[in-house]
Design an enzyme around this catalytic site. Structure first.
Site, PDB file in Angstrom:
ATOM      1  N   SER A 137     -40.224  49.201  10.585  1.00 41.06           N
ATOM      2  CA  SER A 137     -39.801  50.471  11.182  1.00 41.06           C
ATOM      3  C   SER A 137     -38.305  50.642  10.969  1.00 41.06           C
ATOM      4  CB  SER A 137     -40.109  50.492  12.682  1.00 41.06           C
ATOM      5  OG  SER A 137     -39.529  51.622  13.304  1.00 41.06           O
ATOM      6  N   TYR A 149     -39.313  46.342  20.923  1.00 44.45           N
ATOM      7  CA  TYR A 149     -40.119  46.719  19.761  1.00 44.45           C
ATOM      8  C   TYR A 149     -39.275  46.651  18.497  1.00 44.45           C
ATOM      9  CZ  TYR A 149     -42.528  49.875  16.496  1.00 44.45           C
ATOM     10  OH  TYR A 149     -43.123  50.443  15.384  1.00 44.45           O
TER      11      TYR A 149
END
Length: 270
Positions: A137, A149
Site C-alpha cells: 500500500s 496497518y
C-alpha cells in the site's frame, strides 16, 4: 492450464485479480473468510470458462493458514502465480486498538504473506517458473500517526525487496503492488473523477504489465508513482546493489563448486 491462488478473493481487488487472471487463461484457487463472496467470485471465473476452487480460510488462524500452505506446496497441483492480497486494516490508533485485533492484523498482513510465499517458492524454483504478487500500500511509505496497518504494509515492501533480490536466475519473479486509494467500495470515494482514486481493474492491469517487465515494484497512478519514485531513489540504488551482490555470491559459489569437482577428479585420477 496454469493455476493462480488469490487470497482475499471474495471482493475488491482480490476479486478483480481473479477475474483478470481467468481471462488470461488461469485456473483459480480462491481464498478468503467469506464463502458467499468467494462463490460469487468463483461464478465470475467459471463464466470465463476456467476452473475455480474455493478454499475458505481465515489467514489469521494458524490451522486455517496451514491448509492454504499445504495447497501451495502440493507438487501434484502446482500453483504458478500466488497473489498475496488478503489484508486487514485496524482503524483504531495503536493505543486505542484491542491487542487481539492488532495481532490478527499482523497475522493476516505479515505472517500469512511470509508463510504462503515460503510454501509456494520451493515448487516454483524447482519448476524454474512462477510469480508472487504481494499487495502492499502507498500507506507503507507515508503513514498517518499511529497507523499500524501502514507498518504492516511497510514490511510487505521490505520483504518483497529482500526476496526479489534473491530470485534472479531462478525463473521466478516477485513484485510488490503499492496502490493508493481505490474505488473498491471499501472507502467512501468521491463521485467525480480524481487522480487520487484508482480503478481496481487499471491497478491490476498495471501490476501484471510491470510483472511481465521484470519489475519488483508497481505503483499505479501518476500522483502516487511520482511520490514513490522520489522516495524510492535511494532504495532503487540499494536494490541494484543487492542484485549485484546476489549475482556475485552465486558466481563465487559456482566457482567454488567447480574447484571442488576438479579437486575430486584429480584425487580419483591419482
Amino acid at each position: 492450464m496454469p493455476t493462480a491462488l488469490v487470497t482475499g478473493a471474495s471482493r475488491g481487488l482480490g476479486a478483480v485479480f481473479a477475474e483478470r487472471l481467468a481471462r488470461d487463461g488461469f485456473d483459480l484457487v480462491l481464498v478468503a473468510r467469506d464463502r458467499i463472496g468467494l462463490e460469487h467470485t468463483a461464478a465470475a471465473v467459471r463464466g470465463n470458462g476456467m476452473r475455480a476452487d474455493v478454499l475458505v480460510a481465515d489467514l489469521a488462524d494458524p490451522a486455517a493458514r496451514a491448509t492454504v500452505e499445504h495447497r501451495l506446496a502440493d507438487a501434484s497441483r502446482p500453483v504458478d502465480v500466488l497473489v498475496n492480497n488478503a489484508g486487514v486494516e485496524n482503524g483504531n490508533g495503536f493505543i486505542q486498538a484491542d491487542l487481539r485485533d492488532l495481532q490478527a492484523q499482523i497475522d493476516t498482513n505479515i505472517t500469512a504473506v511470509m508463510s504462503l510465499t515460503h510454501a509456494a517458492l520451493p515448487g516454483m524454483i524447482a519448476r524454474a517458473g512462477g510469480s508472487v504478487i504481494n499487495v502492499a500500500s502507498f500507506a507503507g511509505y507515508l503513514s498517518s500517526p499511529g497507523n499500524t496497518y501502514a507498518s504492516t504494509k511497510a514490511w510487505v515492501l521490505a520483504f518483497t525487496d529482500t526476496m526479489a533480490a534473491s530470485l534472479p536466475g531462478t525463473g521466478v519473479s516477485m513484485i510488490a503492488l503499492c496502490p493508493g486509494r481505490m474505488r473498491t467500495g471499501k472507502h467512501d470515494a468521491p463521485k467525480t473523477p480524481s487522480p487520487l482514486w484508482l480503478q481496481p481493474a487499471a491497478v491490476v492491469d498495471q501490476c501484471l504489465r510491470d510483472l511481465a517487465r521484470g519489475r519488483s515494484l508497481c505503483t499505479p497512478g501518476v500522483v502516487y508513482r511520482t511520490v514513490v519514485g522520489t522516495l524510492e531513489m535511494p532504495r532503487r540504488t540499494l536494490r541494484r546493489l543487492a542484485r549485484l551482490a546476489g549475482r556475485g555470491r552465486a558466481q563465487r559459489r559456482g566457482r567454488a563448486a567447480q574447484t571442488h569437482v576438479r579437486s575430486a577428479a584429480v584425487r580419483i585420477a591419482a
